[in-house]
Design a protein around this motif. Structure first.
Motif, mmCIF file in Angstrom:
data_model
loop_
_atom_site.group_PDB
_atom_site.id
_atom_site.type_symbol
_atom_site.label_atom_id
_atom_site.label_comp_id
_atom_site.label_asym_id
_atom_site.label_seq_id
_atom_site.Cartn_x
_atom_site.Cartn_y
_atom_site.Cartn_z
ATOM 1 N N LEU A 30 0.856 -1.195 0.000
ATOM 2 C CA LEU A 30 0.000 0.000 0.000
ATOM 3 C C LEU A 30 0.883 1.234 0.000
ATOM 4 N N GLU A 34 -2.741 5.564 0.540
ATOM 5 C CA GLU A 34 -3.804 4.573 0.719
ATOM 6 C C GLU A 34 -3.916 4.146 2.182
ATOM 7 N N HIS A 35 -2.784 4.023 2.870
ATOM 8 C CA HIS A 35 -2.817 3.635 4.270
ATOM 9 C C HIS A 35 -3.532 4.693 5.122
#
Length: 574
Positions: A30, A34-35
């Protein structure tokens, strides 16, 4: 950047799975962006979950709070409805008792003391096997002798005649005969035989006096009319029918007009009764409804009230359209001191407040009736109420024992002390019962009424000549109640006042033991002799003004009741 393993990437051992899934060992990568987005979304969902949980908890708390409030309201409403139901059921039981129950105040079960007293009380009336007194011979009645003979006095076997034997076998049968008749009055006429001129032509004997001017009915008829209506309570139309059956026809107009003409004749007696009543020191007072079918301005309906005041010498009735204290004020005008035995009606209380020298003696029969009605209306306190009924009965017995003892004797003092102690015990029991928080509200209401009227209920303790109850006035009102039920009341104001006057005169005559027919006939005859006006001296008709000889005459039967009927001594009824 390599991301940390997610929950989906947990090892099979940590999940406790027996067989690893295909993606258990797969790794994903990721970006930081996105995290961060995933972490923010997770926090957002956590926040939404926490708010949903808090909202659900708040709703649960509100639900249970509203539910508790509704339960409390329902409990209170149920208590109110149960109380109303008890009152309604009590009213139903009371109405059923009035309509279908026994008229006596004795209860079917009764208390143990009442049951024991009833078992020991001897039965009333003549008992079988006991020696009797024989038939009462009414020797004062006139005799009508009838001689009974055998049609064929002979021996039934040989046919020889039977000879007369001295004496007779006598027996008596009581009969009654009421017959109307015409008094044919023949007035002798005279003419002068002299030439003096003093006697102008033919003269006749004076006519006999009449009770009503130009009236055709005599004193005996109007005496019977007044007694029949006001003493025996028979409606006028039944009286006229009875007279018609005996051959004497009287129209309703003649009856009404005659009573209206007789009403003023009793006004002097009415005034004398009031004067005597106000001179007394003790009165019984009561009132009952009476209908007067007249329309008065400002008055709705035809309900009037017939008041009765009973003293030692006079019974006086007053007809009034109200139940106010003004009636008592008008009846006892000028009275400053005395004792009134009465119920707990407010008119008597107001009169006593306006006249501090007047004492009210309240009726124990009414107080006892409260407990009986309580026992009938609320069965759960019936036993408790009947205990108080027994206590009141003991009070009556203590007072009766005191009155039977000679005045001023040691026995009287002993009974007086016992009566005082019984009254004090009753007061202590009443106060203790009122202090009990478990006491039912209807029972507490009866005791509170007793406590409020306690000074008037205990007047008889210091004044032995004052009765414990007002039953004397209750019995006086019964005569009017019978008339009210039989002929509904009065059709005009003058007839209502005549009813009150006649009740006063007849009940006063009864109080003195006078024969009502003898007294009333003598008074009406005196009015006729005085030119259909009241006699100038009415003391001859006031019981308290009569001497012993006059009282004996007025207490005797009507004139002629003890004479033998002439010409009928030897009636042969063979």
């Amino acid at each position: 950047m390599t991301a940390a393993p997610s929950l989906l990437e947990a090892s099979p051992a940590s999940r406790g799975d027996a067989q690893p899934v295909p993606f258990a060992t797969a790794y994903v990568s990721l970006t930081k962006q996105e995290h961060i987005r995933l972490v923010m979304e997770a926090n957002r969902w956590k926040s939404l979950h926490q708010r949903a949980v808090a909202r659900a908890r708040w709703r649960d708390e509100r639900y249970w709070r509203v539910l508790r409030q509704l339960k409390e309201q329902a409990t209170q409403r149920e208590a109110v409805l149960r109380a109303e139901l008890e009152v309604a059921q009590a009213k139903i039981r009371d109405l059923q008792q009035r309509v279908f129950g026994r008229k006596s105040e004795r209860r079917k079960g009764g208390s143990e003391q009442q049951t024991r007293a009833a078992a020991t009380r001897s039965p009333r009336g003549q008992q079988r096997g006991s020696p009797g007194h024989g038939r009462t011979r009414l020797a004062h009645l006139p005799e009508r002798v009838e001689v009974v003979q055998i049609e064929t006095p002979q021996c039934p076997q040989c046919g020889l005649e039977l000879s007369d034997f001295p004496g007779t076998e006598d027996s008596e049968v009581l009969e009654i005969e009421v017959q109307a008749y015409r008094r044919v009055i023949r007035r002798r006429r005279y003419r002068p035989t002299c030439d003096c001129g003093c006697v102008p032509g033919i003269v006749a004997a004076p006519p006999p006096p009449r009770l009503i001017e130009r009236g055709k009915f005599g004193v005996s008829v109007w005496t019977s009319v007044l007694l029949d209506k006001f003493l025996y309570g028979r409606p006028s139309h039944r009286l006229m029918q009875d007279l018609a059956d005996r051959g004497l026809t009287m129209s309703p107009g003649t009856l009404s007009g005659g009573l209206a003409a007789l009403a003023p004749l009793f006004e002097p007696l009415e005034q004398a009764l009031v004067r005597k009543l106000r001179s007394q020191a003790h009165w019984h007072a009561d009132e009952t409804r009476w209908a007067v079918f007249v329309d008065l301005a400002g008055k709705v309906g035809h309900r009037w009230y017939l008041w009765v005041f009973h003293s030692s010498a006079v019974v006086h009735y007053v007809l009034d359209e109200s139940r106010s204290a003004e009636v008592v004020e008008g009846e006892l005008a000028g009275v400053q001191r005395g004792v009134i035995s009465c119920d707990r009606y407010s008119a008597y209380k107001k009169f006593a407040r306006l006249h501090p020298g007047v004492v009210l003696a309240f009726c124990w029969a009414h107080q006892r009736r409260d407990f009986l009605e309580l026992a009938n209306s609320y069965p759960e306190v019936s036993a408790w109420a009947m205990q108080w009924v027994d206590t009141i009965a003991q009070l009556y017995r203590f007072n009766a024992s005191r009155l039977q003892a000679p005045a001023g004797s040691a026995e009287r003092a002993t009974h007086q002390a016992a009566l005082r102690q019984a009254v004090q015990r009753m007061a202590s029991q009443r106060d203790a019962a009122l202090a009990d928080p478990q006491l039912a509200q209807p029972a507490a209401k009866v005791l509170q009424s007793m406590a409020e009227h306690w000074p008037g209920l205990t007047v008889f303790v210091k004044r032995p000549w004052v009765p414990m109850d007002n039953n004397t006035a209750e019995r006086d009102a019964r005569l009017a109640v019978v008339g009210r039920k039989n002929f509904y009341g009065s059709g005009s104001l003058w007839s209502g006042q005549l009813a009150a006057t006649m009740y006063s005169l007849l009940m006063t005559a009864k109080l003195w033991g006078l024969n009502a027919r003898t007294w009333l006939g003598a008074y009406l005859q005196a009015c006729g002799d005085n030119g259909h006006r009241a006699p100038p001296d009415i003391d001859a008709f006031l019981p308290w003004a009569m001497d012993a000889t006059r009282l004996a005459v007025m207490r005797a039967c009507a004139p002629g009741a003890g004479e033998v009927i002439k010409g009928q001594e030897g009636i042969d009824t063979s």
